[in-house]
Design a protein around this motif. Sequence first.
Motif, PDB file in Angstrom:
ATOM      1  N   LEU A 167      -0.698  -5.868  29.792  1.00 46.33           N
ATOM      2  CA  LEU A 167      -1.425  -4.899  30.615  1.00 46.33           C
ATOM      3  C   LEU A 167      -1.143  -3.461  30.187  1.00 46.33           C
ATOM      4  O   LEU A 167      -2.018  -2.600  30.323  1.00 46.33           O
ATOM      5  N   GLU A 168       0.035  -3.204  29.625  1.00 39.28           N
ATOM      6  CA  GLU A 168       0.298  -1.874  29.052  1.00 39.28           C
ATOM      7  C   GLU A 168      -0.650  -1.609  27.888  1.00 39.28           C
ATOM      8  O   GLU A 168      -1.212  -0.524  27.760  1.00 39.28           O
ATOM      9  N   LEU A 169      -0.803  -2.618  27.034  1.00 40.02           N
ATOM     10  CA  LEU A 169      -1.701  -2.466  25.898  1.00 40.02           C
ATOM     11  C   LEU A 169      -3.148  -2.332  26.377  1.00 40.02           C
ATOM     12  O   LEU A 169      -3.888  -1.478  25.881  1.00 40.02           O
ATOM     13  N   LEU A 170      -3.554  -3.137  27.342  1.00 40.46           N
ATOM     14  CA  LEU A 170      -4.915  -3.033  27.872  1.00 40.46           C
ATOM     15  C   LEU A 170      -5.184  -1.629  28.395  1.00 40.46           C
ATOM     16  O   LEU A 170      -6.228  -1.036  28.102  1.00 40.46           O
ATOM     17  N   ASP A 171      -4.234  -1.068  29.146  1.00 40.53           N
ATOM     18  CA  ASP A 171      -4.402   0.298  29.654  1.00 40.53           C
ATOM     19  C   ASP A 171      -4.523   1.304  28.513  1.00 40.53           C
ATOM     20  O   ASP A 171      -5.350   2.222  28.564  1.00 40.53           O
ATOM     21  N   ALA A 172      -3.718   1.126  27.469  1.00 42.32           N
ATOM     22  CA  ALA A 172      -3.771   2.037  26.319  1.00 42.32           C
ATOM     23  C   ALA A 172      -5.111   1.922  25.597  1.00 42.32           C
ATOM     24  O   ALA A 172      -5.704   2.932  25.190  1.00 42.32           O
ATOM     25  N   LEU A 173      -5.627   0.701  25.454  1.00 41.40           N
ATOM     26  CA  LEU A 173      -6.916   0.507  24.792  1.00 41.40           C
ATOM     27  C   LEU A 173      -8.042   1.126  25.611  1.00 41.40           C
ATOM     28  O   LEU A 173      -8.945   1.769  25.065  1.00 41.40           O
ATOM     29  N   GLN A 174      -7.984   0.967  26.921  1.00 36.40           N
ATOM     30  CA  GLN A 174      -9.016   1.557  27.765  1.00 36.40           C
ATOM     31  C   GLN A 174      -8.941   3.082  27.739  1.00 36.40           C
ATOM     32  O   GLN A 174      -9.970   3.759  27.801  1.00 36.40           O
ATOM     33  N   ALA A 175      -7.743   3.637  27.599  1.00 37.81           N
ATOM     34  CA  ALA A 175      -7.611   5.091  27.469  1.00 37.81           C
ATOM     35  C   ALA A 175      -8.259   5.569  26.159  1.00 37.81           C
ATOM     36  O   ALA A 175      -8.907   6.621  26.130  1.00 37.81           O
ATOM     37  N   ILE A 176      -8.087   4.796  25.083  1.00 34.26           N
ATOM     38  CA  ILE A 176      -8.737   5.141  23.816  1.00 34.26           C
ATOM     39  C   ILE A 176     -10.257   5.083  23.987  1.00 34.26           C
ATOM     40  O   ILE A 176     -10.975   5.996  23.569  1.00 34.26           O
ATOM     41  N   GLU A 177     -10.746   4.021  24.603  1.00 36.44           N
ATOM     42  CA  GLU A 177     -12.188   3.899  24.848  1.00 36.44           C
ATOM     43  C   GLU A 177     -12.706   5.105  25.637  1.00 36.44           C
ATOM     44  O   GLU A 177     -13.708   5.726  25.258  1.00 36.44           O
ATOM     45  N   ASN A 178     -12.017   5.436  26.730  1.00 36.28           N
ATOM     46  CA  ASN A 178     -12.441   6.558  27.566  1.00 36.28           C
ATOM     47  C   ASN A 178     -12.408   7.870  26.793  1.00 36.28           C
ATOM     48  O   ASN A 178     -13.292   8.710  26.943  1.00 36.28           O
ATOM     49  N   GLY A 179     -11.390   8.038  25.955  1.00 38.51           N
ATOM     50  CA  GLY A 179     -11.267   9.251  25.152  1.00 38.51           C
ATOM     51  C   GLY A 179     -12.393   9.405  24.136  1.00 38.51           C
ATOM     52  O   GLY A 179     -12.667  10.505  23.673  1.00 38.51           O
ATOM     53  N   GLN A 180     -13.024   8.298  23.794  1.00 37.71           N
ATOM     54  CA  GLN A 180     -14.145   8.329  22.849  1.00 37.71           C
ATOM     55  C   GLN A 180     -15.486   8.213  23.568  1.00 37.71           C
ATOM     56  O   GLN A 180     -16.490   7.844  22.968  1.00 37.71           O
ATOM     57  N   GLY A 181     -15.485   8.529  24.858  1.00 32.67           N
ATOM     58  CA  GLY A 181     -16.744   8.632  25.584  1.00 32.67           C
ATOM     59  C   GLY A 181     -17.287   7.352  26.184  1.00 32.67           C
ATOM     60  O   GLY A 181     -18.450   7.297  26.570  1.00 32.67           O
ATOM     61  N   ARG A 182     -16.453   6.325  26.285  1.00 35.49           N
ATOM     62  CA  ARG A 182     -16.921   5.065  26.872  1.00 35.49           C
ATOM     63  C   ARG A 182     -17.270   5.275  28.336  1.00 35.49           C
ATOM     64  O   ARG A 182     -16.477   5.807  29.110  1.00 35.49           O
TER      65      ARG A 182
END
Length: 161
Positions: free
Chosen positions: A67-82
Amino acid sequence: MERIYIGMGSNLADPAEQLRSAVEALAQLPHSTLAGVSAFYQSDSLLPGQPRYTNAAAALDSTLEPLELLDALQAIENGQGRERLERWGPRTLDLDILLFGDRLIDLPRLTVPHYQMQERAFVLYPLAELAPADLRLADGRSLKDLLLACPFVGLERLPLN
C-alpha cells in the motif's frame, strides 16, 4: 528487497513522454531501485473512441510495503495530471502493480497478481521482456502459459528513442 513489476500506460498528452517521465519518477522512489524497463508498445484502446495507448512495464526492487507503493504510484499519476473522472476513461498515466514478489494480495484497494492481466497482451509482452523465462505468478500460473494463451495481436513494438 522484493522484485515488483509495474504496468504503465498512457493515451493522453504525449503518451511516450508520459511513460518516460514515469520511469524517471520510479527511479526516484525511496527504498527502491529501478531494475529495468521494457520497450514501449502501442495498442488500440479496449474501449471505442479513445486514442491509442502506449504501454510498457518496469521492474522495481523495493522494501516498500504494497500500500505504500500503491500510494507512491498514485502520487506519480496525480503529478502527471491523472484525473479519475471515469473508471475506464482516457488517462495521462496509469501505473499498476502487476506482481509483488511472490505475494498474493487481496485488499479493497489492491489485488495482486493484477486482475485481468492474463487477457491483456499489452501487459504480458512488456512484462515478459523483464521477467525470467520461468516466472510463476504467486497463484501458480506461469508467464509462459499466459503468453501462449494471449497472442501478440494488435500490438506494435515502438522503436527505441
